[in-house]
Scaffold this motif. Structure first.
Motif, short mmCIF file in Angstrom:
data_model
loop_
_atom_site.label_atom_id
_atom_site.label_comp_id
_atom_site.label_asym_id
_atom_site.label_seq_id
_atom_site.Cartn_x
_atom_site.Cartn_y
_atom_site.Cartn_z
N LEU A 65 55.14 89.48 58.76
CA LEU A 65 56.42 89.26 59.43
C LEU A 65 57.58 89.74 58.55
CD1 LEU A 65 57.12 88.04 62.20
CD2 LEU A 65 57.57 85.88 61.06
N GLY A 66 57.44 89.51 57.25
CA GLY A 66 58.45 89.97 56.31
C GLY A 66 58.55 91.49 56.27
N VAL A 67 57.40 92.16 56.38
CA VAL A 67 57.39 93.63 56.38
C VAL A 67 58.08 94.16 57.64
CG1 VAL A 67 55.91 95.69 56.49
CG2 VAL A 67 55.31 93.81 54.96
N ILE A 68 57.84 93.50 58.76
CA ILE A 68 58.49 93.90 60.02
C ILE A 68 60.01 93.78 59.88
CG2 ILE A 68 58.80 93.26 62.46
CD1 ILE A 68 55.82 92.29 62.37
N PHE A 69 60.45 92.69 59.27
CA PHE A 69 61.88 92.48 59.03
C PHE A 69 62.43 93.56 58.09
CE2 PHE A 69 65.02 90.15 56.19
CZ PHE A 69 66.10 90.38 57.03
N TRP A 70 61.70 93.85 57.02
CA TRP A 70 62.11 94.86 56.04
C TRP A 70 62.24 96.23 56.70
CZ3 TRP A 70 59.87 99.38 54.23
CH2 TRP A 70 60.40 99.91 53.04
N GLN A 71 61.29 96.54 57.61
CA GLN A 71 61.33 97.84 58.29
C GLN A 71 62.56 97.95 59.19
OE1 GLN A 71 57.40 97.30 59.87
NE2 GLN A 71 56.45 98.66 58.38
N SER A 72 62.91 96.87 59.89
CA SER A 72 64.11 96.89 60.73
C SER A 72 65.37 97.06 59.89
CB SER A 72 64.22 95.59 61.54
OG SER A 72 63.26 95.55 62.56
N LYS A 73 65.40 96.40 58.76
CA LYS A 73 66.55 96.49 57.86
C LYS A 73 66.70 97.90 57.31
CE LYS A 73 68.59 93.93 53.98
NZ LYS A 73 68.34 92.86 52.98
N ARG A 74 65.57 98.52 56.95
CA ARG A 74 65.61 99.88 56.40
C ARG A 74 66.04 100.91 57.44
NH1 ARG A 74 66.06 97.57 52.71
NH2 ARG A 74 65.15 97.66 50.63
N MET A 75 65.74 100.66 58.70
CA MET A 75 66.17 101.59 59.76
C MET A 75 67.68 101.71 59.82
SD MET A 75 63.63 100.75 62.95
CE MET A 75 61.90 100.40 62.63
N LYS A 76 68.36 100.58 59.56
CA LYS A 76 69.83 100.59 59.59
C LYS A 76 70.40 101.27 58.35
CE LYS A 76 70.09 96.32 62.29
NZ LYS A 76 70.53 94.89 62.31
N ILE A 77 69.71 101.06 57.21
CA ILE A 77 70.18 101.64 55.96
C ILE A 77 69.86 103.14 55.88
CG2 ILE A 77 69.97 101.56 53.43
CD1 ILE A 77 69.25 98.58 53.74
N HIS A 78 68.69 103.51 56.41
CA HIS A 78 68.24 104.91 56.34
C HIS A 78 67.92 105.43 57.75
CE1 HIS A 78 67.96 104.58 51.99
NE2 HIS A 78 67.26 103.48 52.13
N PRO A 79 68.94 105.69 58.55
CA PRO A 79 68.70 106.17 59.93
C PRO A 79 67.94 107.49 59.98
CG PRO A 79 71.02 106.41 59.31
CD PRO A 79 70.38 105.57 58.25
N ASP A 80 67.99 108.26 58.89
CA ASP A 80 67.25 109.53 58.86
C ASP A 80 65.75 109.32 58.79
OD1 ASP A 80 68.04 108.42 56.39
OD2 ASP A 80 67.36 110.22 55.32
N HIS A 81 65.32 108.10 58.43
CA HIS A 81 63.89 107.78 58.37
C HIS A 81 63.46 106.87 59.53
CE1 HIS A 81 63.18 109.62 54.47
NE2 HIS A 81 64.26 109.01 54.00
N LYS A 82 64.33 106.75 60.53
CA LYS A 82 64.09 105.78 61.60
C LYS A 82 62.79 106.04 62.34
CE LYS A 82 66.30 103.53 65.54
NZ LYS A 82 67.52 103.42 66.39
N ALA A 83 62.50 107.28 62.69
CA ALA A 83 61.29 107.60 63.45
C ALA A 83 60.04 107.18 62.69
CB ALA A 83 61.25 109.09 63.77
N LYS A 84 60.00 107.48 61.40
CA LYS A 84 58.85 107.14 60.56
C LYS A 84 58.72 105.63 60.44
CE LYS A 84 57.01 108.01 55.90
NZ LYS A 84 57.11 106.68 55.29
N LEU A 85 59.85 104.95 60.22
CA LEU A 85 59.83 103.50 60.09
C LEU A 85 59.43 102.81 61.39
CD1 LEU A 85 63.03 103.10 57.90
CD2 LEU A 85 60.74 102.34 57.24
N GLN A 86 59.88 103.35 62.50
CA GLN A 86 59.50 102.78 63.81
C GLN A 86 58.00 102.87 64.03
OE1 GLN A 86 62.13 104.95 66.51
NE2 GLN A 86 63.27 103.06 66.95
N LYS A 87 57.42 103.99 63.63
CA LYS A 87 55.98 104.18 63.77
C LYS A 87 55.22 103.18 62.90
CE LYS A 87 52.38 107.73 63.43
NZ LYS A 87 52.08 109.15 63.08
N GLU A 88 55.70 103.01 61.66
CA GLU A 88 55.06 102.06 60.74
C GLU A 88 55.22 100.63 61.25
OE1 GLU A 88 56.89 102.82 57.00
OE2 GLU A 88 55.77 104.68 56.64
N GLN A 89 56.40 100.34 61.79
CA GLN A 89 56.65 98.99 62.29
C GLN A 89 55.76 98.66 63.48
OE1 GLN A 89 60.40 97.82 64.39
NE2 GLN A 89 60.71 96.51 62.59
N LYS A 90 55.55 99.63 64.33
CA LYS A 90 54.67 99.43 65.49
C LYS A 90 53.27 99.01 65.03
CE LYS A 90 53.01 101.71 69.70
NZ LYS A 90 53.02 102.97 70.50
#
Length: 280
Positions: free
Chosen positions: A233-258
């Protein structure tokens, strides 16, 4: 990402030069103390090089520097039976010795606290509802029966260097603190949950081999289950937080979060009772 690391080659040998960018001096000294203690116990943590004045931490131009012996090894890409057994043995020795490790008070006593999920629902994953449900399970744990000590704090593949199915070095002690040893185990258990599938065989093998050095009671196995869910659950939260900080990595982070959400849902569906059976 929090430090600057160089590969250093001299006419004598090869080394790793690490600059601690954010850690304070006391925290670094405590990390070095833990590593030296475990090294004396033959737990593979790597060797710190001492200066001519017998110091491990070097302050140069306001930079906090540590030099360590270089070990030719790599992070594991997969886990076979031999490697799992070796990691389990060495991790249990690490936890066993650190239960009796005497800290001089510089490591904060950060007893386990569930992750606070501050994100909205993600597609069909109701994050806040999941946390409230998880809190019920966590609060049912009898924490008086959980062994405590200094833990690594992030015992997972990227912080393990292996070679020929042997764990050669446990690196990066920046997250070490006093806590329940079940926390360390839970972080590693996530290695056996991937793409929504739980590798029962690997978890059983790990728990069996681990307990040849350090026995776990039923309450600790229960805690490992809930702590593993909390870690995911913490990793899911971390991934959402990183999407806002690094929008250029959003697609990769979304895939990992899924994938992480799939892992969380699979373990939750698997249930505590089935998880407890893996220890029998």
């Amino acid at each position: 990402l929090g430090n600057t690391v160089y590969f250093l080659e001299t006419n004598k040998s090869k080394y790793i030069l690490k600059i601690f960018e954010d850690s304070n001096e006391n925290s670094i000294l405590e990390q070095l103390k833990i590593m030296d203690y475990l090294s004396q116990k033959k737990v593979p943590v790597g060797n710190n090089i001492h200066s001519r004045t017998n110091k491990e931490l070097i302050i140069y131009k306001n930079k906090k520097i540590v030099i360590q012996e270089y070990v030719k090894a790599h992070s594991p890409k997969k886990f076979n039976d031999i490697l799992i057994k070796d990691i389990a043995r060495k991790m249990s020795l690490m936890n066993k010795y650190l239960i009796s490790f005497k800290s001089n008070g510089k490591i904060l006593n950060l007893q386990f606290k569930p992750n606070k999920i501050l994100i909205n629902n993600i597609n069909d994953f109701h994050a806040k509802e999941a946390q409230l449900k998880l809190l019920v399970g966590i609060n049912s744990i009898n924490r008086n029966k959980l062994k405590k000590g200094v833990i690594h704090g992030d015992f997972r593949d990227v912080n393990l260097l292996v070679k020929e199915n042997k764990l050669k070095v446990i690196i990066d002690w920046g997250d070490s603190h006093k806590d329940y040893i079940a926390q360390d185990i839970a972080v590693f258990i996530t290695s056996f949950i991937s793409n929504g599938k739980i590798n029962e065989k690997n978890i059983k093998l790990f728990l069996k081999e681990y307990q040849k050095n350090l026995k776990l009671n039923d309450e600790e196995i229960k805690a490992i289950y809930y702590f593993t869910l909390d870690r995911l659950l913490g990793v899911i939260f971390w991934q959402s937080k990183r999407m806002k900080i690094h929008p250029d990595h959003k697609a990769k982070l979304q895939k990992e979060q899924k994938t992480t959400i799939m892992d969380y849902q699979s373990l939750e569906k698997y249930g505590l009772n089935n998880f407890m059976k893996l220890n029998r």
